[in-house]
Design an enzyme around this catalytic site. Sequence first.
Site, PDB file in Angstrom:
ATOM      1  N   ASN A 124      34.993  10.900   1.556  1.00 44.43           N
ATOM      2  CA  ASN A 124      35.692  11.937   0.791  1.00 44.43           C
ATOM      3  C   ASN A 124      36.635  12.777   1.652  1.00 44.43           C
ATOM      4  O   ASN A 124      36.316  13.102   2.789  1.00 44.43           O
ATOM      5  CB  ASN A 124      34.662  12.869   0.139  1.00 44.43           C
ATOM      6  CG  ASN A 124      33.816  12.155  -0.906  1.00 44.43           C
ATOM      7  OD1 ASN A 124      34.294  11.228  -1.557  1.00 44.43           O
ATOM      8  ND2 ASN A 124      32.574  12.573  -1.036  1.00 44.43           N
ATOM      9  N   SER A 155      34.294  51.560   6.867  1.00 50.73           N
ATOM     10  CA  SER A 155      35.100  50.344   7.062  1.00 50.73           C
ATOM     11  C   SER A 155      34.768  49.666   8.387  1.00 50.73           C
ATOM     12  O   SER A 155      35.420  48.702   8.770  1.00 50.73           O
ATOM     13  CB  SER A 155      36.594  50.694   6.993  1.00 50.73           C
ATOM     14  OG  SER A 155      36.918  51.716   7.917  1.00 50.73           O
ATOM     15  N   THR A 166      58.893  11.114  -9.420  1.00 53.30           N
ATOM     16  CA  THR A 166      59.118  12.336 -10.202  1.00 53.30           C
ATOM     17  C   THR A 166      58.181  12.194 -11.388  1.00 53.30           C
ATOM     18  O   THR A 166      57.922  11.063 -11.841  1.00 53.30           O
ATOM     19  CB  THR A 166      60.579  12.469 -10.690  1.00 53.30           C
ATOM     20  OG1 THR A 166      60.879  11.366 -11.535  1.00 53.30           O
ATOM     21  CG2 THR A 166      61.577  12.510  -9.535  1.00 53.30           C
ATOM     22  N   HIS A 167      57.650  13.269 -11.875  1.00 55.02           N
ATOM     23  CA  HIS A 167      56.667  13.243 -12.976  1.00 55.02           C
ATOM     24  C   HIS A 167      55.472  12.348 -12.635  1.00 55.02           C
ATOM     25  O   HIS A 167      54.851  11.777 -13.513  1.00 55.02           O
ATOM     26  CB  HIS A 167      57.296  12.757 -14.284  1.00 55.02           C
ATOM     27  CG  HIS A 167      58.587  13.431 -14.629  1.00 55.02           C
ATOM     28  ND1 HIS A 167      58.661  14.579 -15.389  1.00 55.02           N
ATOM     29  CD2 HIS A 167      59.869  13.124 -14.285  1.00 55.02           C
ATOM     30  CE1 HIS A 167      59.932  14.945 -15.523  1.00 55.02           C
ATOM     31  NE2 HIS A 167      60.686  14.085 -14.851  1.00 55.02           N
ATOM     32  N   GLU A 194      40.666  18.880   0.340  1.00 50.09           N
ATOM     33  CA  GLU A 194      40.242  19.564  -0.890  1.00 50.09           C
ATOM     34  C   GLU A 194      39.967  21.046  -0.637  1.00 50.09           C
ATOM     35  O   GLU A 194      40.307  21.907  -1.439  1.00 50.09           O
ATOM     36  CB  GLU A 194      38.992  18.893  -1.460  1.00 50.09           C
ATOM     37  CG  GLU A 194      39.254  17.512  -2.026  1.00 50.09           C
ATOM     38  CD  GLU A 194      37.959  16.788  -2.367  1.00 50.09           C
ATOM     39  OE1 GLU A 194      37.321  17.166  -3.353  1.00 50.09           O
ATOM     40  OE2 GLU A 194      37.586  15.859  -1.624  1.00 50.09           O
ATOM     41  N   ASN A 236      45.301  58.576  10.016  1.00 55.25           N
ATOM     42  CA  ASN A 236      46.272  57.909   9.147  1.00 55.25           C
ATOM     43  C   ASN A 236      47.371  57.196   9.936  1.00 55.25           C
ATOM     44  O   ASN A 236      47.744  56.076   9.611  1.00 55.25           O
ATOM     45  CB  ASN A 236      46.899  58.915   8.172  1.00 55.25           C
ATOM     46  CG  ASN A 236      45.856  59.522   7.246  1.00 55.25           C
ATOM     47  OD1 ASN A 236      44.710  59.072   7.226  1.00 55.25           O
ATOM     48  ND2 ASN A 236      46.232  60.545   6.486  1.00 55.25           N
ATOM     49  N   GLN A 254      42.404  51.618   2.546  1.00 53.89           N
ATOM     50  CA  GLN A 254      41.386  50.998   3.393  1.00 53.89           C
ATOM     51  C   GLN A 254      41.120  49.560   2.915  1.00 53.89           C
ATOM     52  O   GLN A 254      40.635  48.733   3.681  1.00 53.89           O
ATOM     53  CB  GLN A 254      40.099  51.838   3.348  1.00 53.89           C
ATOM     54  CG  GLN A 254      38.981  51.315   4.209  1.00 53.89           C
ATOM     55  CD  GLN A 254      37.885  52.350   4.419  1.00 53.89           C
ATOM     56  OE1 GLN A 254      38.063  53.318   5.144  1.00 53.89           O
ATOM     57  NE2 GLN A 254      36.752  52.158   3.755  1.00 53.89           N
ATOM     58  N   LYS A 303      42.698  45.971   4.627  1.00 56.29           N
ATOM     59  CA  LYS A 303      42.270  45.164   5.773  1.00 56.29           C
ATOM     60  C   LYS A 303      41.527  43.889   5.400  1.00 56.29           C
ATOM     61  O   LYS A 303      41.871  42.797   5.884  1.00 56.29           O
ATOM     62  CB  LYS A 303      41.443  46.026   6.733  1.00 56.29           C
ATOM     63  CG  LYS A 303      42.357  46.887   7.636  1.00 56.29           C
ATOM     64  CD  LYS A 303      41.645  47.929   8.420  1.00 56.29           C
ATOM     65  CE  LYS A 303      41.460  49.236   7.694  1.00 56.29           C
ATOM     66  NZ  LYS A 303      42.569  49.762   6.908  1.00 56.29           N
TER      67      LYS A 303
HETATM   68  N1  ARG Z   1      39.236  53.653   7.595  1.00 52.19           N
HETATM   69  C1  ARG Z   1      40.471  54.207   7.140  1.00 52.19           C
HETATM   70  C2  ARG Z   1      41.392  53.096   6.637  1.00 52.19           C
HETATM   71  O1  ARG Z   1      41.118  51.996   6.898  1.00 52.19           O
HETATM   72  C3  ARG Z   1      41.141  54.922   8.265  1.00 52.19           C
HETATM   73  C4  ARG Z   1      41.990  56.052   7.852  1.00 52.19           C
HETATM   74  C5  ARG Z   1      41.159  57.132   7.280  1.00 52.19           C
HETATM   75  N2  ARG Z   1      41.881  58.314   7.023  1.00 52.19           N
HETATM   76  C6  ARG Z   1      41.422  59.239   6.214  1.00 52.19           C
HETATM   77  N3  ARG Z   1      42.125  60.290   6.079  1.00 52.19           N
HETATM   78  N4  ARG Z   1      40.299  59.112   5.566  1.00 52.19           N
HETATM   79  O2  ARG Z   1      42.353  53.343   5.968  1.00 52.19           O
END
Ligand code: ARG
Length: 468
Positions: free
Chosen positions: A284, A22, A154-155, A289, A109, A321, A324
Amino acid sequence: MKLWEGRLHKALDPKTDDFNSSISFDQRMVREDIEGSIAHATMLASCGVLEAQEAEAICTELKHILAQVESGELPIDQTAEDIHTFVEGELTARLGSTGKRLHTARSRNDQVAVDLRLYLKKQCDALYDQLKELVVVLCRKALAHSDTVMPGYTHMQRAQPVTFGHHLLAYAEMFQRDLSRLADTKKRMDVCPLGSGALAGTTYPLDRELTASLLGFSGASQNSLDGVSDRDFCLELASDIAIAMVHLSRFSEEIILWCSWEFKFIELDDAFSTGSSIMPQKKNPDIAELVRGKTGRVVGDLTALLTMMKGLPLAYNKDMQEDKEAIFDAVDTLRMCLTAFIPMVDTMKVLPQNMRKAAAGGFINATDCADYLVGKGLPFRDAYRITGDLVAECMEHGLTLETLPLETYRKYDPHFDEGIYEAISLDTCVNGRKVLGGPAKQNVEAQAKKILQVMGAGPAEKSSDKIG
Ligand code: ARG
């Protein structure tokens, strides 16, 4: 070298490396990750889990790493699994076994949960400021156009006359609700999960309230399972953002219509318009848009988040994960849209004569004609019927209610007298609508000033429109 090489005897197949990683998208949380680690190390020292000197060495080096990353001196290693692994690896490379002590009583975590909350809290503030700026621009423009008459629809059919100021303040109301949703979301986001560990807390005697206050949270989360697996704050923020985007999208749709030749209620500034590669006459409204178009992807981000969470058992699952990219995209998109949209609205030229011309057609004052008869003592339903007949009569002879002769009026009902023309004039129609929330000039002025005061802004300066 992966963190878990003790338990597993093979390295992760390189084909899955990118898939599992990630770092490409969580590296933007480097500052929050380091701030979280500094607070954690400080708390560990205060609880006697780490030696004071060790904690100090860790904190100093973490600050150094952050400064080097932010200056560009230290590139973030794109082969690291995630930002937490990168920072810890870098620390350990510099401090040896002291660095290895940082992860005591912590898991990635609870670490990722704290990083994300810290990061998104800041984004809430940034979005809040931008939305506020938009509300201020709208109020200033509304003040400048408190008596610019335009047709209300309206409409998509001309319905009753309103003022342009009143129309703009409708959006100011929507964006104020977006502001209050953001503030509300931030309150529930403002809880520190650090100390939840992997899922079951920890046996170390942590002072979780201390970590929370060091990081500026208003409190610590109350259940370790929930602490690591709650992503309501992402769902709420994505939903706030999706709603704000829907508001911007509706506004964009109107702007696109208004600058068409069919309406010509406004003209966008050249700096916020584009041309065509083939048609030399074109101007434009691409920005509006794109805002309308990007609303779809943000609704998609919210859908992705809700769907990702719906089947997850407690506590952390790697599915999370995926939170994000979706929430970052939603935040980035709204920020980018507002950055372009606010000055586009601020600089647009309003064409009051065209609005008025449109309001003069389409029998927009028919309700007022019926109300006139009600004033003469007729029940509304009878007045409504007579006015309908008058409209049909006008249409048959190519007339308007303004040009229909008094004798014709009187043929339909003897209560009509010269006063009808005053009663159905556009200005009377608009300025008579003084009821709370109505479009009359005095309402628009009072409402715009009230909102500006709430926003802590004055009436003039920014809008390109002069306020008379
Ligand atoms: N990259 C992980 C996430 O975004 C971080 C947590 C990972 N924890 C694990 N036990 N693999 O969630």
